[in-house]
Design a protein around this motif. Structure first.
Motif, mmCIF file in Angstrom:
data_model
loop_
_atom_site.group_PDB
_atom_site.id
_atom_site.type_symbol
_atom_site.label_atom_id
_atom_site.label_comp_id
_atom_site.label_asym_id
_atom_site.label_seq_id
_atom_site.Cartn_x
_atom_site.Cartn_y
_atom_site.Cartn_z
ATOM 1 N N GLU A 184 22.055 9.994 -3.677
ATOM 2 C CA GLU A 184 21.912 9.265 -5.072
ATOM 3 C C GLU A 184 20.733 9.335 -5.416
ATOM 4 O O GLU A 184 20.393 9.564 -6.698
ATOM 5 N N ARG A 185 19.576 9.219 -4.681
ATOM 6 C CA ARG A 185 18.294 9.099 -5.129
ATOM 7 C C ARG A 185 17.406 9.448 -4.188
ATOM 8 O O ARG A 185 17.433 9.254 -3.077
ATOM 9 N N LEU A 186 16.363 10.175 -4.480
ATOM 10 C CA LEU A 186 15.285 10.809 -3.851
ATOM 11 C C LEU A 186 13.925 10.464 -4.412
ATOM 12 O O LEU A 186 13.420 10.644 -5.556
ATOM 13 N N GLU A 187 13.093 9.540 -3.520
ATOM 14 C CA GLU A 187 11.796 9.116 -4.023
ATOM 15 C C GLU A 187 10.824 9.786 -3.069
ATOM 16 O O GLU A 187 10.891 10.037 -1.922
ATOM 17 N N LEU A 188 9.794 10.244 -3.590
ATOM 18 C CA LEU A 188 8.825 10.924 -3.071
ATOM 19 C C LEU A 188 7.364 10.239 -3.192
ATOM 20 O O LEU A 188 7.184 9.800 -4.364
ATOM 21 N N LEU A 189 6.602 10.069 -2.188
ATOM 22 C CA LEU A 189 5.394 9.270 -2.122
ATOM 23 C C LEU A 189 4.200 9.890 -1.849
ATOM 24 O O LEU A 189 4.148 10.952 -0.968
ATOM 25 N N LEU A 199 -13.271 1.059 -1.212
ATOM 26 C CA LEU A 199 -13.589 0.156 -2.478
ATOM 27 C C LEU A 199 -14.551 -0.792 -1.754
ATOM 28 O O LEU A 199 -14.261 -1.564 -0.837
ATOM 29 N N ARG A 200 -15.578 -0.698 -2.384
ATOM 30 C CA ARG A 200 -16.763 -1.637 -1.959
ATOM 31 C C ARG A 200 -17.096 -1.646 -0.186
ATOM 32 O O ARG A 200 -17.219 -2.570 0.256
ATOM 33 N N GLY A 201 -16.959 -0.480 0.255
ATOM 34 C CA GLY A 201 -17.289 -0.014 1.589
ATOM 35 C C GLY A 201 -15.997 -0.508 2.401
ATOM 36 O O GLY A 201 -16.236 -0.341 3.657
ATOM 37 N N ARG A 202 -14.999 -0.767 1.917
ATOM 38 C CA ARG A 202 -13.619 -1.242 2.581
ATOM 39 C C ARG A 202 -12.678 0.049 2.308
ATOM 40 O O ARG A 202 -12.241 0.327 1.220
ATOM 41 N N LEU A 203 -12.015 0.585 3.728
ATOM 42 C CA LEU A 203 -11.015 1.563 3.326
ATOM 43 C C LEU A 203 -9.768 0.976 2.920
ATOM 44 O O LEU A 203 -9.332 -0.039 3.324
ATOM 45 N N ILE A 204 -9.034 1.235 1.876
ATOM 46 C CA ILE A 204 -7.834 1.133 1.290
ATOM 47 C C ILE A 204 -6.984 2.208 1.300
ATOM 48 O O ILE A 204 -7.396 3.262 1.372
ATOM 49 N N ARG A 205 -5.673 1.842 0.849
ATOM 50 C CA ARG A 205 -4.614 2.898 0.722
ATOM 51 C C ARG A 205 -4.188 2.999 -0.803
ATOM 52 O O ARG A 205 -3.958 1.772 -1.440
ATOM 53 N N VAL A 206 -4.310 4.216 -1.305
ATOM 54 C CA VAL A 206 -3.653 4.185 -2.797
ATOM 55 C C VAL A 206 -2.368 4.949 -2.699
ATOM 56 O O VAL A 206 -2.277 6.228 -2.240
ATOM 57 N N LEU A 207 -1.147 4.386 -3.479
ATOM 58 C CA LEU A 207 -0.105 4.913 -3.220
ATOM 59 C C LEU A 207 0.545 5.294 -4.832
ATOM 60 O O LEU A 207 0.142 4.697 -5.654
ATOM 61 N N SER A 208 1.608 6.229 -4.675
ATOM 62 C CA SER A 208 2.154 6.548 -6.087
ATOM 63 C C SER A 208 3.608 7.048 -5.681
ATOM 64 O O SER A 208 3.708 8.086 -4.843
ATOM 65 N N ALA A 209 4.714 6.715 -6.304
ATOM 66 C CA ALA A 209 5.933 7.241 -5.975
ATOM 67 C C ALA A 209 6.424 7.876 -7.443
ATOM 68 O O ALA A 209 6.569 7.513 -8.522
ATOM 69 N N GLU A 210 7.224 9.087 -6.962
ATOM 70 C CA GLU A 210 7.926 9.777 -8.226
ATOM 71 C C GLU A 210 9.323 9.446 -7.788
ATOM 72 O O GLU A 210 9.920 10.102 -6.758
ATOM 73 N N THR A 211 9.927 8.825 -8.671
ATOM 74 C CA THR A 211 11.366 8.397 -8.620
ATOM 75 C C THR A 211 12.111 8.136 -10.018
ATOM 76 O O THR A 211 11.082 8.030 -10.929
ATOM 77 N N ASP A 212 13.159 8.361 -9.982
ATOM 78 C CA ASP A 212 14.035 7.951 -11.368
ATOM 79 C C ASP A 212 14.372 6.572 -11.495
ATOM 80 O O ASP A 212 14.973 6.358 -12.468
ATOM 81 N N ASP A 213 13.887 5.755 -10.373
ATOM 82 C CA ASP A 213 14.024 4.569 -10.508
ATOM 83 C C ASP A 213 13.212 3.874 -11.429
ATOM 84 O O ASP A 213 11.901 3.851 -11.282
ATOM 85 N N GLN A 214 13.605 3.268 -12.421
ATOM 86 C CA GLN A 214 12.858 2.896 -13.644
ATOM 87 C C GLN A 214 12.377 1.395 -13.400
ATOM 88 O O GLN A 214 11.544 0.878 -14.197
ATOM 89 N N ASP A 215 12.633 0.751 -12.388
ATOM 90 C CA ASP A 215 11.994 -0.500 -11.858
ATOM 91 C C ASP A 215 11.924 -0.405 -10.580
ATOM 92 O O ASP A 215 12.439 -1.366 -9.604
ATOM 93 N N VAL A 216 10.849 0.305 -9.812
ATOM 94 C CA VAL A 216 10.707 0.294 -8.560
ATOM 95 C C VAL A 216 10.065 -1.128 -7.960
ATOM 96 O O VAL A 216 10.063 -1.213 -6.726
ATOM 97 N N LEU A 217 9.396 -1.889 -8.870
ATOM 98 C CA LEU A 217 8.863 -2.923 -8.370
ATOM 99 C C LEU A 217 9.695 -4.271 -8.296
ATOM 100 O O LEU A 217 9.150 -5.436 -7.902
#
Length: 339
Positions: free
Chosen positions: A55-60, A67-85
């Motif tokens: 039905e749907r495939l989401e690619l991350l 960030l100011r000396g702290r290691l963080i993670r940055v994410l982004s998703a390619e999906t046809d879901d218009q309201d992923v949040l």
């Protein structure tokens, strides 16, 4: 402890319900979430797109950033879901506002990142991209328990502009309702293994991930349950010892009551009533103490250690059961000297 654990379980369950919405998740074997790498090949993505009843495939996309000396993670998703949040619980802003903000070039951040860096709605998140510093306004802060170091979520075009195409690190497959998820997982594994160049990818069903979360939760709070059992035993022993001492001190009074015609059952009932009063007084003192302890654990210890909080409310059913258990313990302890 019991109230805190129940609250934590309910909040974690709600977070899992919002975070795990796909049926199958695919990622490279032994992918280290603290390091960049582990890219899914394009051929594997093509195989996943050919999964029956997809039905749907989401690619991350994901990568680490400082960030100011702290290691963080940055994410982004390619999906046809218009309201992923919409599945996220927002502490600042709403899912709808955050979705619109992402489309305008903003960034959503997790609670641990917001607390560690002192970021709030409307502040600016700045990271070093491939072409220099990149800045995004914070359009939402949401609750998350996956990464205690925190992560930022960007729209695909913002991620690509800042970091380039780093490749896809995860896939999430949502199947049509009524599909046999176990059979679909087996079929996808076999299709990946039959490829000209077999792909070393791990295919995990949502049910397995949920089971792993539950196991991790139980293991985390196993010590709490042991402490609860010890505390219950000590309370029972303390009340029994106190009432036994009272019985020894009041033997003459008991003898006088017996001489006046009071039955042994009635005299024992007096001590049971005292045990109930002692237990009720202890429970009345324990409620505000427990509330203060829960606040200390949630708003101080957890925030300092992990950067996340737990939603708080009064669990009436749990409080009632705890009070009932205290009264039963008091009555049982009062009867011990008479057995």
């Amino acid at each position: 402890y019991r109230l805190t654990v129940r609250e934590a379980r309910a909040v974690v369950r709600a977070w899992v319900d919002g975070a795990l919405v796909a049926d199958l998740y695919v990622a490279p074997f032994r992918q280290d979430q603290s390091l960049d790498g582990g890219v899914i090949p394009a051929g594997a993505i093509a195989i996943a797109r050919a999964t029956p009843r997809l039905e749907r495939l989401e690619l991350l996309r994901a990568r680490d950033a400082l960030l100011r000396g702290r290691l963080i993670r940055v994410l982004s998703a390619e999906t046809d879901d218009q309201d992923v949040l919409r599945r996220r619980h927002f502490l600042e802003g709403t899912a709808q506002e955050a979705q619109r903000g992402l489309e305008r070039g903003g960034a959503c951040i997790s609670e641990p990142l917001a607390r560690a860096q002192g970021l709030h709605l409307g502040d600016v998140l700045e990271l070093d991209g491939v072409n220099g510093p990149a800045r995004w306004p914070v359009v939402g802060v949401f609750r998350d328990y996956a990464l205690d170091r925190g992560f930022a979520y960007l729209a695909p075009r913002e991620y690509l502009a800042a970091f380039g195409d780093t490749g896809f690190t995860n896939m999430a497959l949502r199947l049509e309702p009524g599909t046999d998820v176990a059979a679909a997982a087996t079929g996808l594994r076999q299709a990946l293994a039959r490829a000209p160049e077999p792909y070393l990818l791990e295919v995990v069903a949502q049910s397995v991930l949920r089971s792993q979360v539950n196991v991790a939760f139980r293991q985390t709070f196993a010590v709490t349950r042991v402490l609860e059992a010890i505390a219950t035993g000590l309370a029972l022993a303390g009340i029994a010892t106190t009432l036994s001492a009272l019985l020894l001190e009041r033997l003459r009074e008991v003898a006088a009551l017996r001489a006046l015609g009071a039955s042994l059952t009635r005299v024992a009932g007096i001590f049971v009533a005292q045990g109930l009063l002692i237990a009720a007084a202890a429970a009345a003192l324990a409620l505000p103490t427990g509330a203060a302890l829960a606040w200390l654990l949630v708003d101080v210890v957890n925030v300092r250690s992990f950067g996340w909080t737990i939603a708080k409310h009064w669990p009436v059913a749990s409080i009632a059961s705890t009070l009932g258990l205290a009264l039963v313990m008091g009555a049982a302890a009062a009867l011990m000297p008479w057995i």
